[in-house]
Design a protein around this motif. Structure first.
Motif, short mmCIF file in Angstrom:
data_model
loop_
_atom_site.label_atom_id
_atom_site.label_comp_id
_atom_site.label_asym_id
_atom_site.label_seq_id
_atom_site.Cartn_x
_atom_site.Cartn_y
_atom_site.Cartn_z
N ARG A 84 0.83 -1.21 0.00
CA ARG A 84 0.00 0.00 0.00
C ARG A 84 0.87 1.25 0.00
NH1 ARG A 84 -5.33 -1.10 3.86
NH2 ARG A 84 -5.92 -3.08 2.90
N LEU A 85 1.97 1.20 0.72
CA LEU A 85 2.91 2.31 0.70
C LEU A 85 3.52 2.47 -0.69
CD1 LEU A 85 4.64 1.69 4.13
CD2 LEU A 85 3.70 3.90 3.42
N LEU A 86 3.93 1.36 -1.28
CA LEU A 86 4.56 1.40 -2.60
C LEU A 86 3.61 1.97 -3.65
CD1 LEU A 86 7.07 0.70 -4.27
CD2 LEU A 86 6.09 -1.58 -4.64
N ALA A 87 2.33 1.67 -3.52
CA ALA A 87 1.33 2.17 -4.47
C ALA A 87 1.27 3.70 -4.46
CB ALA A 87 -0.03 1.58 -4.14
N MET A 88 1.63 4.31 -3.33
CA MET A 88 1.57 5.76 -3.20
C MET A 88 2.87 6.44 -3.64
SD MET A 88 -1.46 6.22 -2.18
CE MET A 88 -1.36 7.98 -1.84
N SER A 89 3.92 5.67 -3.84
CA SER A 89 5.23 6.23 -4.13
C SER A 89 5.41 6.47 -5.63
CB SER A 89 6.34 5.28 -3.64
OG SER A 89 7.61 5.76 -4.05
N LYS A 90 5.88 7.67 -5.94
CA LYS A 90 6.19 8.02 -7.33
C LYS A 90 7.64 8.46 -7.49
CE LYS A 90 1.44 9.33 -8.52
NZ LYS A 90 0.85 8.73 -7.34
N ALA A 91 8.43 8.24 -6.46
CA ALA A 91 9.83 8.69 -6.48
C ALA A 91 10.67 7.83 -7.41
CB ALA A 91 10.40 8.64 -5.07
N GLU A 92 11.84 8.36 -7.79
CA GLU A 92 12.76 7.62 -8.64
C GLU A 92 13.37 6.42 -7.91
OE1 GLU A 92 15.31 9.95 -11.68
OE2 GLU A 92 15.16 11.22 -9.90
N TYR A 93 13.46 6.52 -6.58
CA TYR A 93 14.08 5.47 -5.78
C TYR A 93 13.25 5.23 -4.52
CZ TYR A 93 17.78 6.85 -8.92
OH TYR A 93 18.46 7.17 -10.06
N VAL A 94 13.16 3.96 -4.13
CA VAL A 94 12.31 3.57 -3.01
C VAL A 94 13.11 2.69 -2.05
CG1 VAL A 94 10.22 2.34 -2.33
CG2 VAL A 94 10.25 3.63 -4.46
N MET A 95 12.96 2.98 -0.75
CA MET A 95 13.57 2.17 0.30
C MET A 95 12.46 1.72 1.25
SD MET A 95 16.93 4.56 1.05
CE MET A 95 17.97 3.29 1.78
N PHE A 96 12.70 0.62 1.96
CA PHE A 96 11.72 0.05 2.87
C PHE A 96 12.27 0.06 4.30
CE2 PHE A 96 10.98 -1.65 -1.30
CZ PHE A 96 9.60 -1.73 -1.43
N SER A 97 11.44 0.46 5.24
CA SER A 97 11.89 0.54 6.63
C SER A 97 10.95 -0.21 7.56
CB SER A 97 11.98 2.01 7.08
OG SER A 97 12.26 2.09 8.46
N ASP A 98 11.54 -1.06 8.41
CA ASP A 98 10.78 -1.66 9.50
C ASP A 98 10.74 -0.68 10.67
OD1 ASP A 98 10.41 -4.01 8.06
OD2 ASP A 98 12.30 -4.86 8.76
N GLN A 99 9.94 -1.01 11.68
CA GLN A 99 9.69 -0.07 12.77
C GLN A 99 10.64 -0.21 13.95
OE1 GLN A 99 5.68 -1.05 13.94
NE2 GLN A 99 6.25 -3.02 14.78
N ASP A 100 11.42 -1.27 14.01
CA ASP A 100 12.18 -1.55 15.22
C ASP A 100 13.68 -1.59 15.03
OD1 ASP A 100 11.96 -3.79 13.69
OD2 ASP A 100 11.10 -5.07 15.24
#
Length: 324
Positions: A86-102
């Motif tokens: 769902r987060l990725l669907a909102m991203s339009k940036a040239e580069y994407v990173m993923f972050s966990d919460q802990d």
């Protein structure tokens, strides 16, 4: 623009430290901006209150704060993969990173990964789907560093071949950066196809359609605690053997069946892109691997021998052959 996608769920115990590490990422020398996008999956422990408090404090103290967006979504997704998608669907940036919460990101993480990604795009072209991932150090529940290198700790291979990634994921989601070509490919898949983890799906997909490249530097401190969705035991340790014995052959077979199914999903959805990128041989490798879900023990062993597809390490390889 670099989008950092932070997925949260009942993470109040550690979220403030992680937010601090994300909001203070080093931007020096970057030729692009960093944008933090956050989505909570229905926390009931005050996670979002802590996030908003940290953002407010950060914006008051920083003369040039990064852009932060909180996705207000009242419907829980029900899984980490769905939350990230769902987060990725909102991203339009040239580069994407993923972050966990802990976890805790080192300040140089975003900039170092970005610079490495740009080198890969110069080498392979921006239109090539590229996934860059890094090593990570480990810490315990209290935040004390317990291992300098996850790869050394688990004795993992660093070659990122499709044949390796099919059977054993060596790409940790919180270390990944995708370029836009890779992110657009991943967006096409529903989270329901990610029957293992989203990072494993992404790794196999990009290895089959583009390039997965490893940056041999620990840029994140990965927290090990009792609530981890996926944990790590030292390769060859008593804890690893105990864990495997307790899980048993039925758990091993279930996980293998899921990896066969996931390969089948990827082939069905992306066969055209896979063939265009790496030819018929790669298509056939995925097809044969996905068909192992219906194969007998000897057929599986013959396939593993033919393609050299084994889990890393003598014990894991022996278990694979004995239990398949």
């Amino acid at each position: 623009m670099i989008d950092i996608l932070l997925a949260t769920y009942n993470g109040a115990k550690y979220i403030d430290r992680q937010m601090k590490s994300l909001l203070t990422q080093d931007k020096e020398g970057l030729d692009t901006d960093i944008h933090l996008i956050i989505r909570d999956d229905g926390s009931t422990d005050g996670t979002m209150d802590l996030i908003k408090h940290r953002i407010k404090y950060y914006k008051e103290k920083r003369p040039d704060p990064m852009e932060v967006t909180i996705l207000e979504d009242s419907k829980a997704s029900g899984s980490p993969a769905a939350n990230f998608m769902r987060l990725l669907a909102m991203s339009k940036a040239e580069y994407v990173m993923f972050s966990d919460q802990d976890d805790m990101w080192y300040r140089r993480k975003t900039a170092a990964t970005y610079r490495f990604m740009k080198k890969q795009e110069e080498k392979y072209g921006k239109d090539t789907p590229i996934l860059v991932h890094t090593d990570l150090s480990l810490m315990n529940e209290e935040g004390k560093k317990t291992a300098a290198s996850f790869y050394d700790y688990q004795k993992l291979p660093k070659d990122d071949k499709l044949s390796t990634l099919l059977i054993q994921n060596t790409v940790t989601g919180c270390t990944m950066m995708l370029n836009r070509a890779a992110a657009d490919l991943l967006k096409k898949a529903p989270d329901s196809e990610m029957i293992l983890m989203h990072d494993h799906y992404a790794a196999v997909l990009v290895a089959a359609t583009g390039k997965v490249v490893f940056l041999d530097e620990a840029l994140i401190r990965y927290r090990q605690h009792s609530e981890n969705v996926v944990g790590a035991h030292a390769a060859g340790s008593a804890a690893e053997y105990k864990n495997r014995i307790e899980k048993g052959r039925s758990k091993f077979l279930k996980d293998m069946d899921l990896s066969y199914r996931q390969a089948g999903y990827i082939l069905k959805r992306y066969e055209k892109e896979i063939r265009a990128a790496h030819g018929e041989e790669t298509v056939e490798l995925l097809r044969e691997y996905s068909n192992l879900i219906m194969a007998g023990k000897m057929e599986k062993i013959e396939f593993f021998q033919k393609h050299g597809i084994y889990k890393n390490g003598t014990i894991k390889k022996a278990v694979q052959v004995l239990w398949c």
